[in-house]
Design a protein around this motif. Structure first.
Motif, PDB file in Angstrom:
ATOM      1  N   SER A 262     -29.535-105.758   5.522  1.00  0.00           N
ATOM      2  CA  SER A 262     -30.775-105.946   6.293  1.00  0.00           C
ATOM      3  C   SER A 262     -30.450-106.063   7.767  1.00  0.00           C
ATOM      4  CB  SER A 262     -31.492-107.234   5.880  1.00  0.00           C
ATOM      5  OG  SER A 262     -32.063-107.083   4.640  1.00  0.00           O
TER       6      SER A 262
ATOM      7  N   TYR B  19     -29.787-100.856  13.452  1.00  0.00           N
ATOM      8  CA  TYR B  19     -30.093 -99.416  13.536  1.00  0.00           C
ATOM      9  C   TYR B  19     -31.470 -99.202  14.172  1.00  0.00           C
ATOM     10  CZ  TYR B  19     -26.163 -98.105  10.465  1.00  0.00           C
ATOM     11  OH  TYR B  19     -24.921 -97.880   9.937  1.00  0.00           O
ATOM     12  N   LYS B  20     -32.415-100.045  13.753  1.00  0.00           N
ATOM     13  CA  LYS B  20     -33.789 -99.919  14.243  1.00  0.00           C
ATOM     14  C   LYS B  20     -33.825-100.089  15.766  1.00  0.00           C
ATOM     15  CE  LYS B  20     -38.253-101.439  12.564  1.00  0.00           C
ATOM     16  NZ  LYS B  20     -38.949-102.494  11.827  1.00  0.00           N
ATOM     17  N   ARG B  21     -33.090-101.074  16.251  1.00  0.00           N
ATOM     18  CA  ARG B  21     -33.044-101.300  17.706  1.00  0.00           C
ATOM     19  C   ARG B  21     -32.389-100.098  18.412  1.00  0.00           C
ATOM     20  NH1 ARG B  21     -32.357-106.697  16.306  1.00  0.00           N
ATOM     21  NH2 ARG B  21     -30.098-106.532  16.185  1.00  0.00           N
TER      22      ARG B  21
ATOM     23  N   ALA C  14     -29.626-102.729   9.091  1.00  0.00           N
ATOM     24  CA  ALA C  14     -30.842-101.919   9.262  1.00  0.00           C
ATOM     25  C   ALA C  14     -31.581-102.332  10.530  1.00  0.00           C
ATOM     26  CB  ALA C  14     -31.746-102.065   8.039  1.00  0.00           C
ATOM     27  N   GLU C  15     -31.615-103.638  10.805  1.00  0.00           N
ATOM     28  CA  GLU C  15     -32.281-104.120  12.021  1.00  0.00           C
ATOM     29  C   GLU C  15     -31.577-103.600  13.273  1.00  0.00           C
ATOM     30  OE1 GLU C  15     -35.088-105.766  12.841  1.00  0.00           O
ATOM     31  OE2 GLU C  15     -35.516-105.315  10.758  1.00  0.00           O
TER      32      GLU C  15
ATOM     33  N   GLU D  55     -31.455 -90.731  11.299  1.00  0.00           N
ATOM     34  CA  GLU D  55     -32.340 -90.599  12.464  1.00  0.00           C
ATOM     35  C   GLU D  55     -31.538 -90.797  13.763  1.00  0.00           C
ATOM     36  OE1 GLU D  55     -35.897 -92.941  12.174  1.00  0.00           O
ATOM     37  OE2 GLU D  55     -36.649 -92.236  14.120  1.00  0.00           O
TER      38      GLU D  55
ATOM     39  N   ILE E 227     -32.408 -97.054  17.402  1.00  0.00           N
ATOM     40  CA  ILE E 227     -33.379 -95.950  17.381  1.00  0.00           C
ATOM     41  C   ILE E 227     -34.372 -96.094  18.535  1.00  0.00           C
ATOM     42  CG2 ILE E 227     -35.362 -95.038  16.084  1.00  0.00           C
ATOM     43  CD1 ILE E 227     -33.672 -95.422  13.529  1.00  0.00           C
ATOM     44  N   GLU E 228     -34.844 -97.322  18.752  1.00  0.00           N
ATOM     45  CA  GLU E 228     -35.777 -97.551  19.865  1.00  0.00           C
ATOM     46  C   GLU E 228     -35.136 -97.169  21.197  1.00  0.00           C
ATOM     47  OE1 GLU E 228     -38.987 -98.212  19.568  1.00  0.00           O
ATOM     48  OE2 GLU E 228     -38.510 -98.026  17.453  1.00  0.00           O
TER      49      GLU E 228
ATOM     50  N   THR F 108     -33.157 -97.544   3.340  1.00  0.00           N
ATOM     51  CA  THR F 108     -33.748 -97.544   4.689  1.00  0.00           C
ATOM     52  C   THR F 108     -32.659 -97.417   5.738  1.00  0.00           C
ATOM     53  OG1 THR F 108     -35.413 -99.028   3.824  1.00  0.00           O
ATOM     54  CG2 THR F 108     -35.301 -98.833   6.210  1.00  0.00           C
ATOM     55  N   ALA F 109     -31.574 -98.177   5.563  1.00  0.00           N
ATOM     56  CA  ALA F 109     -30.473 -98.146   6.547  1.00  0.00           C
ATOM     57  C   ALA F 109     -29.878 -96.739   6.627  1.00  0.00           C
ATOM     58  CB  ALA F 109     -29.407 -99.169   6.175  1.00  0.00           C
TER      59      ALA F 109
ATOM     60  N   TYR G  59     -32.214 -94.598   8.619  1.00  0.00           N
ATOM     61  CA  TYR G  59     -32.070 -94.928  10.054  1.00  0.00           C
ATOM     62  C   TYR G  59     -30.830 -94.253  10.634  1.00  0.00           C
ATOM     63  CZ  TYR G  59     -35.632 -98.662   9.832  1.00  0.00           C
ATOM     64  OH  TYR G  59     -36.786 -99.369   9.699  1.00  0.00           O
TER      65      TYR G  59
END
Lengths: 257, 257
Positions: free
Chosen positions: A43, A49-51, A46-47, B52, A53-54, B45-46, B49
């Motif tokens: 998790s 990665y999300k940052r 994934a967080e 992406e 991506i932004e 999900t990871a 990401y």
């Protein structure tokens, strides 16, 4: 973290009636903790990665160049120093409306444009580039992609842009079009895509189309595009049959036929 | 998926000696399955990401413009139509070496350059832009960032680029510099950063520096930069004290003082 060996423990617990419930609970807790810890770890990744991506999206948006156009599509990006014309759908077979651009951008995205513009060629002297065998819309979409790395594709546009991308060696656009066309592949359009991919050196599309053809090789002769291909490009059909045989041989050599 | 209520079940199991081991095992399996499923879901999900991120990185790399420079840094991007000069460290206070660029790129990245170049101003007529109070190195790094969205920062460079980013309204670069400077904040440099952030409208840096100052407010008077700030900008100190009081009042109004 080492994962507890849940299976063997559970078997022991069921076969041994003296097995202590509290020990079993302890084991269950360890087993659950293992998965919970794995979950928390991934998790967190994934967080992160999300940052990322932004950040990358913001960078992307910054790096795009704006293009101003009026309703007639006559204006292009400001301060342009070169104009492109499509030589396909102009009146009486002439040139299309101009598509303004910048030499720096064209040369940065395409080694073909770079060579054309840096050397004493007609294009670099006149600041006009004529692109043959392309529609005005496809040329606009092509130039727009060079500025923004974005295009709205349907299958027709993907074919047109792939041809341009191959001709001007814009690999990023070629990959983008191939990915789109692969996603639209099916048995009906597999032969036409195989032929197109062969003509324009689109390896991913070629392989994907061939895979579909090979799976359906028994009905190949009855495909609606088969007879057309026999006439227009029999060598390509030979290639398909060779690939079928090679696959069969490989299959048999592993003892599976 | 509903998570089994493991805690209460475990209590029941321990207090009730008749509790069946097989039921307990069933429950443990459900509990473990819940976390395993959560783990698998977030792993997927990871992975998405990650793909992406790869796509976005390739897109960014495509969108960057190449810059050619010779060993003297005299050449810049090909086909340039405008030249920038730093007006700080040239010989005898004159202009620096030229930094070639493109009007389209400058105007695309900065609304200030856009206005300057689109209107009948000295810069748009002469194709020369003089940038005051900046070193040649900082100007080079600034222009390079406009083409690539990348810069190698140390604290000095981050201050210089933030000033340029604020002046020419390049928000992406400003965010980048602020992020870097926030990461370098500590009690020693907090006052100087607060003053800098205040002068150049850098809100994130201002807030981060203020937070550090507030935590250390009891030793504020003894900070090495305090007496300098009293002389150079007492209003800023007043602002810091007001922020301290406001924080204290907020703290007390929640009944915590």
């Amino acid at each position: 973290m080492q994962r507890p060996r849940a299976g063997s423990f559970h078997q022991d617990a069921e076969s041994d009636s003296d097995f202590s419930v509290s020990m079993l609970l302890k084991f269950c807790e360890e087993d659950r903790s293992y998965w919970e810890e794995c979950y928390n770890k991934v998790s967190k990744t994934a967080e992160e990665y999300k940052r990322e991506i932004e950040d990358l999206k913001a960078k992307n948006s910054f790096l795009r160049l704006w293009i101003q156009t009026d309703h007639n599509g006559l204006d292009g990006p400001g301060f342009s120093d070169v104009v492109l014309f499509a030589a396909k759908d102009g009146p009486n077979g002439g040139l299309s409306k101009p598509v303004p651009a910048h030499k720096a951008v064209l040369a940065s995205r395409s080694p073909v444009f770079k060579a054309m513009l840096e050397h004493e060629m007609e294009e670099s002297r006149s600041n006009n580039i004529k692109i043959n065998e392309v529609s005005y819309d496809a040329l606009r979409a092509f130039v727009n992609y060079l500025y923004s790395a974005e295009a709205f594709l349907d299958e027709r546009m993907a074919y047109d842009l792939l041809v341009l991308a191959e001709k001007y060696q814009v690999q990023h656009l070629k990959d983008y079009c191939e990915k789109f066309l692969v996603s639209k592949l099916n048995w009906e359009n597999s032969i036409i895509n195989y032929a197109f991919a062969h003509r324009h050196n689109a390896k991913h599309l070629l392989e994907a189309a061939l895979s579909i053809i090979l799976v359906n090789k028994d009905k190949l002769k009855n495909h609606r595009d088969y007879s057309e291909l026999v006439k227009s490009d029999p060598c390509l059909l030979v290639e398909i049959y060779e690939a079928c045989l090679a696959k069969q041989e490989k299959h048999c050599s592993t003892g599976s036929c």
